[in-house]
Scaffold this active site. Structure first.
Site, short mmCIF file in Angstrom:
data_model
loop_
_atom_site.label_atom_id
_atom_site.label_comp_id
_atom_site.label_asym_id
_atom_site.label_seq_id
_atom_site.Cartn_x
_atom_site.Cartn_y
_atom_site.Cartn_z
N HIS A 230 -0.80 -8.02 3.60
CA HIS A 230 0.31 -7.29 3.55
C HIS A 230 0.06 -6.56 5.07
O HIS A 230 -1.17 -6.41 5.57
CB HIS A 230 0.36 -6.33 2.51
CG HIS A 230 1.78 -5.48 2.48
ND1 HIS A 230 1.84 -4.56 3.38
CD2 HIS A 230 2.81 -5.79 1.69
CE1 HIS A 230 3.09 -4.03 3.15
NE2 HIS A 230 3.63 -4.77 2.26
N ASP B 163 -7.47 -4.43 -1.97
CA ASP B 163 -6.05 -3.65 -2.02
C ASP B 163 -5.52 -4.62 -3.48
O ASP B 163 -5.37 -5.63 -3.47
CB ASP B 163 -5.11 -4.25 -1.08
CG ASP B 163 -3.65 -4.10 -1.09
OD1 ASP B 163 -3.48 -3.50 -2.27
OD2 ASP B 163 -2.92 -4.53 -0.22
N GLN C 66 -1.07 -5.71 -6.08
CA GLN C 66 -0.45 -6.82 -6.98
C GLN C 66 -1.22 -7.05 -8.07
O GLN C 66 -0.91 -8.01 -8.96
CB GLN C 66 -0.01 -8.03 -6.01
CG GLN C 66 0.79 -7.84 -4.88
CD GLN C 66 2.01 -7.29 -5.22
OE1 GLN C 66 2.59 -7.33 -6.40
NE2 GLN C 66 2.99 -6.54 -4.39
N LYS D 95 4.25 0.18 -8.36
CA LYS D 95 3.88 -1.36 -8.98
C LYS D 95 3.23 -1.46 -10.58
O LYS D 95 3.03 -2.59 -10.87
CB LYS D 95 3.17 -1.97 -7.91
CG LYS D 95 3.88 -2.11 -6.65
CD LYS D 95 2.80 -2.70 -5.52
CE LYS D 95 3.36 -2.63 -4.07
NZ LYS D 95 4.61 -3.37 -3.87
N CYS E 191 6.61 -8.75 4.39
CA CYS E 191 5.72 -7.88 5.21
C CYS E 191 4.30 -8.62 5.27
O CYS E 191 3.33 -7.91 5.06
CB CYS E 191 5.42 -6.53 4.14
SG CYS E 191 7.09 -5.40 4.11
#
Length: 408
Positions: free
Chosen positions: A120, A197, A200, A223, A361
């Protein structure tokens, strides 16, 4: 696995499905919020609104206790060792920028930072800026023909000059689960720090930061059924202790004179100013929601939805489903020959179906693949097989409409 009746009960906990006739397949961008999250935020503002770590009156004490309870629960949720390792930020983006700022002095001229081709933008740009400012090298792990990280090339990229590797746990473009534990083990042989990260992954995969042995793990509340504007940065205490303050202000100082300031220790050293108290309280309720239904059961159910979607969409002539044979979770990206993803997205929107179209993104990976974007559908606990059927039928109608208008 959840039964049909259990999913109906779960859906009733989300007010948006009571007020709007909508199929929401854009969960990778943000999830919907259950009543318990919304009500907790409303209750706080109506009954207990006060600043934290400043006042000894009962409102201030209540707010502070709620904030620290959330910190403790997040610690347990990801199995961090110490509560001080949980830092509240405004989101994953700020968490990554905080780390980039704080490791500035660690990086020397000609040192290396490694990211992947499928990151991202928020996990690319801070490292570009840092490497340019320090005249360091930003190296990129390419993907193979299956969209997965090319580990063979990664093993060639990493050297003793590598100071940080920053990789997504799950790619937001295609939903591929990266082999982060393998990457972490390799990185630590070279004394490199590793940032994961987890945006997700956080509400779809069981996270155990001690087992992973990552140095940093970052994610956003919005999220995982929580409110926006609240992020969580996990970092190993021995590393965070060495970090300088990222910002300066109230709440993070022990003593101030006009000549010198003494800062508090963790976590407050990295949490200047008034935090997003309502967001932190809402996040705690979102955690409770996830724990109540079990990450493992949620993942199993979402995988069922994903496999069904792949099976039914594969019947469409001219469709390209990206990396359907890879290790995926809850995200499916595809294109249909000779039709722009934006056009199909608009048509699906007319049927009350929310999907994501475009480059998500992640322009570098899209440019690498020489595509103008994809249609991305992403699932959450409240989605159903029936919704996928409606989506499929609406897609077929949309394709007929587009092809008729283009070629008829």
């Amino acid at each position: 696995m959840f039964s049909y009746e259990e999913i109906k009960t779960i859906r009733k906990q989300f007010p948006i499905f009571k007020t709007k006739n909508i199929i929401y397949f854009d969960n990778a961008a943000t999830t919907q919020k259950p009543f318990k999250v919304i009500n907790a935020i409303t209750k706080y503002y109506c009954n207990f609104n006060s600043n934290v770590n400043r006042s000894f009156h009962f409102l201030g004490q209540f707010s502070t206790n709620c904030l620290e309870l959330s910190r403790n629960n997040i610690k347990d949720f990801i199995n961090a060792k110490y509560r001080e390792e949980i830092i509240f930020t405004s989101g994953t983006t700020e968490s990554i920028n905080l780390i980039a700022f704080c490791i500035y002095k660690l990086l020397k001229k000609y040192d290396d930072i490694i990211i992947s081709h499928s990151e991202h933008h928020s996990n690319i740009i801070p490292w570009q800026v840092l490497s340019q400012n320090k005249n360091a090298n930003l190296k990129v792990i390419p993907v193979n023909s299956e969209g997965e990280l090319n580990i063979r090339i990664f093993n060639k990229l990493i050297t003793k000059k590598t100071k940080l590797i920053s990789i997504s746990h799950v790619t937001n473009t295609f939903g591929i689960i990266n082999p982060i534990k393998q990457l972490i083990q390799t990185a630590h042989k070279y004394n490199s720090l590793v940032l994961i990260d987890g945006s997700q992954a956080i509400s779809h995969i069981t996270i155990d930061v001690q087992n992973l042995d990552c140095d940093f793990y970052v994610f956003s509340s919005h999220k995982m059924y929580g409110p926006p504007g609240l992020g969580i940065l996990y970092g190993k205490k021995k590393i965070l202790d060495k970090f300088p303050p990222y910002q300066c202000g109230g709440g993070m100082i022990e003593k101030v004179t006009l000549k010198k300031t003494i800062f508090y220790g963790l976590p407050f050293k990295l949490e200047a100013g008034t935090p997003n108290i309502a967001g932190i309280i809402g996040t705690n309720k979102a955690l409770n929601f996830i724990v109540n239904y079990s990450i493992r059961k949620i993942k199993t159910y979402e995988n069922k939805l994903l496999k069904y979607a792949i099976k039914i969409l594969s019947n469409i002539k001219g469709i390209k489903i990206y990396y359907k044979n890879s290790n995926l979770t809850k995200i499916l990206s595809f294109n249909i020959e000779n039709i722009h993803s934006f056009d199909l997205g608009k048509l699906l929107n007319n049927h009350g179906i929310a999907v994501r179209t475009g480059k998500h993104c992640a322009q570098p990976i899209m440019n690498y693949l020489k595509i103008n974007g994809t249609i991305r559908i992403s699932f959450a606990i409240y989605n159903t097989i029936e919704e996928i059927d409606i989506f499929y039928n609406s897609l077929i109608k949309g394709l007929f409409f587009v092809k008729t208008n283009l070629f008829g």
